[in-house]
Design an enzyme around this catalytic site. Structure first.
Site, PDB file in Angstrom:
ATOM      1  CG  ASP A  40      -6.943  -3.193  -1.616  1.00 33.75           C
ATOM      2  OD1 ASP A  40      -7.112  -4.340  -1.147  1.00 33.75           O
ATOM      3  OD2 ASP A  40      -6.473  -2.251  -0.962  1.00 33.75           O
ATOM      4  N   GLY A  51      -3.533  -0.752 -10.646  1.00 35.22           N
ATOM      5  CA  GLY A  51      -3.467  -1.897  -9.731  1.00 35.22           C
ATOM      6  C   GLY A  51      -4.765  -2.688  -9.707  1.00 35.22           C
ATOM      7  CB  ILE A  52      -7.536  -2.976 -12.202  1.00 38.95           C
ATOM      8  CG1 ILE A  52      -9.037  -3.296 -12.107  1.00 38.95           C
ATOM      9  CG2 ILE A  52      -6.885  -3.653 -13.408  1.00 38.95           C
ATOM     10  CD1 ILE A  52      -9.874  -2.710 -13.224  1.00 38.95           C
ATOM     11  CD  GLN A  60       7.416  -3.890  -3.008  1.00 38.12           C
ATOM     12  OE1 GLN A  60       6.740  -4.899  -2.780  1.00 38.12           O
ATOM     13  NE2 GLN A  60       8.022  -3.249  -2.038  1.00 38.12           N
ATOM     14  CB  SER A  61       1.655  -3.769  -1.857  1.00 37.27           C
ATOM     15  OG  SER A  61       1.541  -5.036  -2.456  1.00 37.27           O
ATOM     16  CD  GLU A  79       3.683  -1.551   7.446  1.00 37.37           C
ATOM     17  OE1 GLU A  79       4.805  -1.124   7.761  1.00 37.37           O
ATOM     18  OE2 GLU A  79       3.214  -2.606   7.896  1.00 37.37           O
ATOM     19  CE1 TYR A  87       3.514  -0.301   0.260  1.00 39.60           C
ATOM     20  CE2 TYR A  87       3.231  -0.368   2.646  1.00 39.60           C
ATOM     21  CZ  TYR A  87       2.686  -0.341   1.367  1.00 39.60           C
ATOM     22  OH  TYR A  87       1.328  -0.345   1.215  1.00 39.60           O
ATOM     23  CE  LYS A 147       0.960   2.362  -0.521  1.00 47.77           C
ATOM     24  NZ  LYS A 147       0.005   2.598  -1.611  1.00 47.77           N
ATOM     25  CB  SER A 183      -0.054   2.075   3.866  1.00 48.15           C
ATOM     26  OG  SER A 183       0.320   1.053   4.762  1.00 48.15           O
TER      27      SER A 183
END
Length: 339
Positions: free
Chosen positions: A19, A14-15, A87-88, A131, A153, A157, A129
């Site tokens: 983040d 996820g570079i 998938q954020s 969340e 999501y 997580k 997260s």
């Protein structure tokens, strides 16, 4: 003979995201060799890492493909692995629940498995997260607060969070979780509410009635001089992404693997966000904001507010950028984008 100092190597999934890009910059400044996993795509330029792309090693791989993950870990032989890819979008996870589980839950599991297999001594960071607290059991939330996911999501997580703990205990891996509360920046995708609001404030400042950039429904974010939002009373604990990636690194430098809440300890509503953003450009938010039922989540979480006292005490971490300053940075960036 003088001993040659070992250059630390980091691998970031996820570079190219918000983040990942801030973390890559941070680690380069610390003297790391930084590798990043990117998906097969026709685009070879990534806006978030454009300024540092020449200094990074980017390798194509996919969280859906365990063979590609294993090959990347084998090739890079990292000292530290940061799993930030997912998938954020919580709201998007209702539309694509299975895909979200595949990427955000099983994807993290595949990375953990590859690290265990190829370089079990590497330190592993899982991006968890706030969340996961979902329909909250207590306020504020800390490391001991029970999780209660309210969307696919968050459930995905939580799977990755628990797997990280299981691998830590079962295989004595240095596997740690950062339970990050909402963190924003100009690099956030325009689908996120902080970006929509700061973008709309920038449009108001510049007199843009119909914007070129579209929202998740494929309509202009600013349409006929108005921005469409969901629940204005939703409460969040918002910090600056640049502050939060520092905590990720600190978590992996700790003397033992553990889980940490990373937050500001302050809570603001989306209405507060609107007030600050539009006031900054000298406008009244009520002249520009419409409530649109399409943007109200099927289930609302919160109020999310993090107690980061453990991170402060054990890591020496605390946030530096205030909520007001964060919103101003984002509005300024969107004014520059629109110009």
């Amino acid at each position: 003979m003088q001993k040659v100092k070992h250059q630390k190597k980091a691998l970031i999934t996820g570079i190219t995201g918000q983040d990942g890009s801030y973390l890559a910059e941070f680690l380069l400044n610390k003297g790391y060799k930084v590798s990043g996993m990117v998906r097969q795509t026709s685009a070879l330029l990534y806006p978030n890492i454009g300024r540092i792309q020449q200094r990074l090693e980017l390798i194509q791989g996919d969280l859906l493909d365990p063979v590609s993950i294993r090959e990347i870990v084998q090739k890079t032989q990292p000292d530290e692995v940061y799993n930030l890819a997912s998938q954020s979008h919580p709201s998007e996870s209702f539309k694509q629940p299975i895909h979200t589980a595949e990427i955000t839950a099983i994807g993290a599991h595949r990375v953990l498995d590859s690290v265990l297999d190829v370089c079990p001594k590497a330190r592993f960071y899982q991006a968890s997260s706030s969340e996961m607290y979902g329909w909250v059991k207590e306020i504020p939330q800390n490391e001991e607060t029970p999780f209660n996911p309210a969307n696919p999501y968050a459930a995905a997580k939580l799977y990755a969070f628990n797997l990280t703990k299981i691998y830590r205990k079962s295989y004595k891996m240095f596997a740690a979780n950062g339970i990050l509360f909402n963190h924003e920046s100009p690099r956030r995708h325009l689908g996120f509410v902080t970006q929509k609001v700061s973008y709309a404030a920038a449009c108001a400042k510049l007199g843009v009635k119909n914007s070129e950039h579209l929202n998740e429904e494929g309509e202009p974010i600013m349409k006929n001089g108005k921005v469409s939002l969901g629940n204005l009373e939703a409460k969040r604990d918002w910090g600056f992404a640049g502050d939060y990636v520092r905590s990720m690194w600190m978590i992996l430098q700790h003397d033992k693997p553990d889980d940490f809440v990373v937050a500001t300890g302050e809570t603001h509503t989306i209405k507060d966000l609107c007030k600050v953003a539009f006031k900054y450009v000298g406008e009244d938010w009520q002249d520009y904001v419409l409530i649109d039922k399409r943007f109200i989540r099927p289930t609302e979480t919160g109020p999310l507010i993090g107690d980061y006292s453990k991170a402060k005490k054990e890591l020496g971490w605390e946030p530096e950028v205030s909520f007001e300053k964060l919103v101003q940075i984002m509005v300024d960036a969107n004014i520059a984008r629109l110009k």
